[in-house]
Design a protein around this motif. Structure first.
Motif, mmCIF file in Angstrom:
data_model
loop_
_atom_site.group_PDB
_atom_site.id
_atom_site.type_symbol
_atom_site.label_atom_id
_atom_site.label_comp_id
_atom_site.label_asym_id
_atom_site.label_seq_id
_atom_site.Cartn_x
_atom_site.Cartn_y
_atom_site.Cartn_z
ATOM 1 N N PHE A 140 43.340 51.608 48.479
ATOM 2 C CA PHE A 140 43.155 51.177 46.909
ATOM 3 C C PHE A 140 41.958 50.241 46.812
ATOM 4 C CE2 PHE A 140 47.530 52.239 46.883
ATOM 5 C CZ PHE A 140 47.754 52.930 45.994
ATOM 6 N N GLU A 141 40.757 50.629 46.417
ATOM 7 C CA GLU A 141 39.563 50.041 46.640
ATOM 8 C C GLU A 141 38.885 49.230 45.471
ATOM 9 O OE1 GLU A 141 36.752 53.284 47.735
ATOM 10 O OE2 GLU A 141 37.499 53.537 49.510
ATOM 11 N N LYS A 142 39.281 49.826 44.403
ATOM 12 C CA LYS A 142 38.533 48.920 43.106
ATOM 13 C C LYS A 142 39.538 48.867 42.278
ATOM 14 C CE LYS A 142 33.671 50.135 43.359
ATOM 15 N NZ LYS A 142 32.398 50.820 42.785
ATOM 16 N N ASN A 143 39.873 49.496 41.219
ATOM 17 C CA ASN A 143 40.609 49.074 40.108
ATOM 18 C C ASN A 143 42.120 49.910 40.501
ATOM 19 O OD1 ASN A 143 38.662 48.386 38.676
ATOM 20 N ND2 ASN A 143 38.124 50.279 37.929
ATOM 21 N N PHE A 144 43.116 48.966 40.285
ATOM 22 C CA PHE A 144 44.427 49.100 40.592
ATOM 23 C C PHE A 144 45.456 48.466 39.753
ATOM 24 C CE2 PHE A 144 42.982 46.628 44.146
ATOM 25 C CZ PHE A 144 43.718 45.530 44.032
ATOM 26 N N THR A 145 46.690 48.841 39.800
ATOM 27 C CA THR A 145 47.881 48.347 39.502
ATOM 28 C C THR A 145 49.193 48.286 40.269
ATOM 29 O OG1 THR A 145 46.822 48.502 37.098
ATOM 30 C CG2 THR A 145 49.112 47.897 37.232
ATOM 31 N N ILE A 207 37.236 45.759 39.037
ATOM 32 C CA ILE A 207 36.058 45.418 39.556
ATOM 33 C C ILE A 207 35.021 46.153 38.875
ATOM 34 C CG2 ILE A 207 34.591 45.591 41.734
ATOM 35 C CD1 ILE A 207 37.340 45.634 43.363
ATOM 36 N N ASN A 208 33.835 45.235 38.489
ATOM 37 C CA ASN A 208 32.475 45.623 38.177
ATOM 38 C C ASN A 208 31.479 45.095 38.955
ATOM 39 O OD1 ASN A 208 31.987 43.464 36.770
ATOM 40 N ND2 ASN A 208 33.419 44.200 34.905
ATOM 41 N N ASP A 209 30.092 45.568 38.402
ATOM 42 C CA ASP A 209 28.902 44.879 39.118
ATOM 43 C C ASP A 209 28.922 43.378 39.103
ATOM 44 O OD1 ASP A 209 28.376 47.503 40.075
ATOM 45 O OD2 ASP A 209 27.043 47.895 38.530
ATOM 46 N N GLU A 210 29.371 42.746 37.908
ATOM 47 C CA GLU A 210 29.489 41.411 37.917
ATOM 48 C C GLU A 210 30.413 40.662 38.718
ATOM 49 O OE1 GLU A 210 29.223 43.591 35.252
ATOM 50 O OE2 GLU A 210 27.027 43.334 35.203
ATOM 51 N N GLY A 211 31.353 41.203 38.924
ATOM 52 C CA GLY A 211 32.716 40.418 39.662
ATOM 53 C C GLY A 211 34.097 41.166 39.514
ATOM 54 N N VAL A 212 34.990 40.400 39.725
ATOM 55 C CA VAL A 212 36.376 41.134 39.768
ATOM 56 C C VAL A 212 37.215 40.312 38.797
ATOM 57 C CG1 VAL A 212 36.834 39.770 41.949
ATOM 58 C CG2 VAL A 212 38.199 41.787 41.340
ATOM 59 N N LYS A 213 38.423 41.075 38.352
ATOM 60 C CA LYS A 213 39.337 40.103 37.391
ATOM 61 C C LYS A 213 40.787 40.818 37.923
ATOM 62 C CE LYS A 213 41.101 39.684 32.665
ATOM 63 N NZ LYS A 213 41.021 40.289 31.553
ATOM 64 N N TRP A 214 41.387 39.473 38.219
ATOM 65 C CA TRP A 214 42.676 39.570 38.536
ATOM 66 C C TRP A 214 43.696 39.095 37.644
ATOM 67 C CZ3 TRP A 214 42.960 41.785 43.540
ATOM 68 C CH2 TRP A 214 41.913 41.609 44.442
ATOM 69 N N GLU A 215 44.905 39.817 37.539
ATOM 70 C CA GLU A 215 45.958 39.427 36.634
ATOM 71 C C GLU A 215 47.054 39.636 37.349
ATOM 72 O OE1 GLU A 215 46.131 41.227 32.877
ATOM 73 O OE2 GLU A 215 44.387 40.322 32.007
ATOM 74 N N ALA A 224 48.600 34.306 36.852
ATOM 75 C CA ALA A 224 47.014 34.259 36.999
ATOM 76 C C ALA A 224 46.196 35.217 36.233
ATOM 77 C CB ALA A 224 46.882 34.323 38.470
ATOM 78 N N ASN A 225 45.120 34.683 35.591
ATOM 79 C CA ASN A 225 44.332 35.414 35.000
ATOM 80 C C ASN A 225 42.963 34.992 35.493
ATOM 81 O OD1 ASN A 225 42.653 37.055 33.131
ATOM 82 N ND2 ASN A 225 43.497 36.337 31.556
ATOM 83 N N VAL A 226 42.282 35.372 36.514
ATOM 84 C CA VAL A 226 41.154 35.005 37.399
ATOM 85 C C VAL A 226 40.102 36.112 37.119
ATOM 86 C CG1 VAL A 226 40.367 34.030 39.196
ATOM 87 C CG2 VAL A 226 42.641 33.656 38.448
ATOM 88 N N PHE A 227 38.867 35.390 36.821
ATOM 89 C CA PHE A 227 37.560 36.166 36.978
ATOM 90 C C PHE A 227 36.823 35.530 37.896
ATOM 91 C CE2 PHE A 227 33.420 37.504 35.913
ATOM 92 C CZ PHE A 227 33.377 38.965 36.011
ATOM 93 N N GLN A 228 36.133 36.333 39.016
ATOM 94 C CA GLN A 228 35.301 35.784 39.903
ATOM 95 C C GLN A 228 34.122 36.501 39.956
ATOM 96 O OE1 GLN A 228 38.649 35.224 42.941
ATOM 97 N NE2 GLN A 228 37.316 33.419 43.482
ATOM 98 N N LEU A 245 29.757 43.634 48.006
ATOM 99 C CA LEU A 245 30.952 44.044 48.406
ATOM 100 C C LEU A 245 32.200 43.115 47.946
ATOM 101 C CD1 LEU A 245 30.385 45.140 52.261
ATOM 102 C CD2 LEU A 245 30.585 46.736 50.227
ATOM 103 N N PHE A 246 33.361 43.724 47.563
ATOM 104 C CA PHE A 246 34.307 42.965 47.079
ATOM 105 C C PHE A 246 35.477 43.199 47.836
ATOM 106 C CE2 PHE A 246 31.882 43.872 43.269
ATOM 107 C CZ PHE A 246 31.656 42.651 42.769
ATOM 108 N N PRO A 247 36.596 42.141 47.909
ATOM 109 C CA PRO A 247 37.604 42.148 48.814
ATOM 110 C C PRO A 247 38.551 43.470 48.439
ATOM 111 C CG PRO A 247 37.847 40.278 47.383
ATOM 112 C CD PRO A 247 36.507 40.766 47.199
ATOM 113 N N ILE A 248 38.309 44.425 48.669
ATOM 114 C CA ILE A 248 39.366 45.602 48.153
ATOM 115 C C ILE A 248 40.698 45.449 48.784
ATOM 116 C CG2 ILE A 248 37.473 47.549 47.976
ATOM 117 C CD1 ILE A 248 38.173 48.570 50.616
ATOM 118 N N TRP A 249 41.673 46.021 48.379
ATOM 119 C CA TRP A 249 43.148 45.829 48.912
ATOM 120 C C TRP A 249 43.289 46.550 50.015
ATOM 121 C CZ3 TRP A 249 46.247 41.967 47.009
ATOM 122 C CH2 TRP A 249 47.439 41.945 47.653
ATOM 123 N N GLY A 250 42.716 47.946 50.121
ATOM 124 C CA GLY A 250 42.739 48.961 50.914
ATOM 125 C C GLY A 250 44.249 49.501 50.948
#
Length: 298
Positions: A140-145, A207-215, A224-228, A245-250
């Motif tokens: 799981f690299e970018k977008n996931f649930t 995840i997009n080019d600007e950052g990553v959003k976690w819910e 938590a509703n965090v955008f970094q 590079l973003f911290p993908i879950w893998g």
């Protein structure tokens, strides 16, 4: 003499009639007993028939519930983006075609290290004793649930972690309602001793080019509703002049962590459902309703 003979004959006749009446009375009593016995047998047969009917109706209801559950799970498998599904209720897959633990998504054997076993703890479950792990083959690299329905029975430890970074959701050490991503805490500490309740932890990542959003949710409660932005990830930032590079879950790791193996928790896995797409809250809520149909949790 003639008179005496007549009297004697009359007396004899009366005695014979009395004997006949007594015999008929005995026959009638026997018939009453027979009728009573037949009535008892009939009542027993009625009770047996009623018992068999109740058993049949019970089995019919159980079968209807089983068919309904299988239909619900089959419909869930048709949803787009599903990549990894481990079920304590269907550990061998919906078709139960072999004794191998299966990924419901593709009906292929799970990647398992160490020992895990099945147990009934409120519901059918996979028991994680701290020595075994289940690992997704999908990265799981970018977008996931992620949906993780489980119960921890140890006072410390992690049950849901990442193969890439120091990431965990749900439980860590003596805390719960906690989300770590690549060593960064995304929620406040929620210390609790002896949290043995069944929880459904839900995590989305976009995840997009600007950052990553976690819910991050505990059931339908948003924790938590965090955008970094990109620059907030110095540990995993790419060299200057290249894309960040973003911290993908893998790979999803359930049970014994690959990172911080000494922090393995003990508990029960009921359902773990992972999508490689971001679900909005309406779709998240629909899956919560689906799981709540078969499980009662916090």
């Amino acid at each position: 003499y003639q008179k005496s003979l007549e009297i004697w004959l009359n007396i004899k006749s009366v005695d014979e009639q009395k004997d006949n009446v007594k015999s008929l009375s005995n026959q009638f009593t026997e018939q009453k007993d027979n009728v009573k016995s037949l009535a008892n047998q009939l009542n027993e047969q009625k009770d047996t028939t009623k018992s068999l009917a109740n058993q049949f109706n019970g089995l019919k209801k159980d079968w209807e519930i089983i068919n309904m559950r299988m239909a619900d799970y089959s419909n869930m498998l048709k949803l787009g983006g599903l990549k990894f599904w481990v079920s304590g209720y269907y550990p061998y897959g919906l078709l139960n075609s072999s004794a191998d633990y299966k990924n419901l998504y593709d009906n292929k054997p799970l990647s398992i290290k160490g020992k895990i076993k099945l147990k009934f703890e409120e519901y059918k479950s996979i028991y994680l004793n701290g020595d075994g792990r289940i690992k997704s083959t999908y990265d799981f690299e970018k977008n996931f649930t992620f949906f993780f329905l489980a119960k921890r029975t140890s006072d410390k430890g992690r049950l849901f972690t990442s193969s890439k970074y120091n990431s965990a959701m749900g439980w860590w050490d003596v805390y719960h309602q906690l989300l770590w991503v690549a060593g960064d805490l995304k929620t406040t500490y929620q210390r609790i001793n002896g949290d043995d309740k069944l929880h459904i932890w839900i995590l989305t990542c976009q995840i997009n080019d600007e950052g990553v959003k976690w819910e991050f949710y505990d059931g339908d409660k948003l924790l938590a509703n965090v955008f970094q932005v990109t620059s907030s990830f110095p540990r995993v930032s790419a060299p200057q002049g290249t894309k960040p590079l973003f911290p993908i879950w893998g790979n999803v790791v359930i049970g014994l962590p690959e990172i911080f193996k000494n922090e393995s928790g003990i508990g029960y896995l009921y359902e773990c459902i992972c999508f490689d797409t971001v679900l909005d809250f309406i779709n998240i809520k629909a899956r919560i309703v689906f799981l709540n149909k078969y499980y009662k949790y916090e």
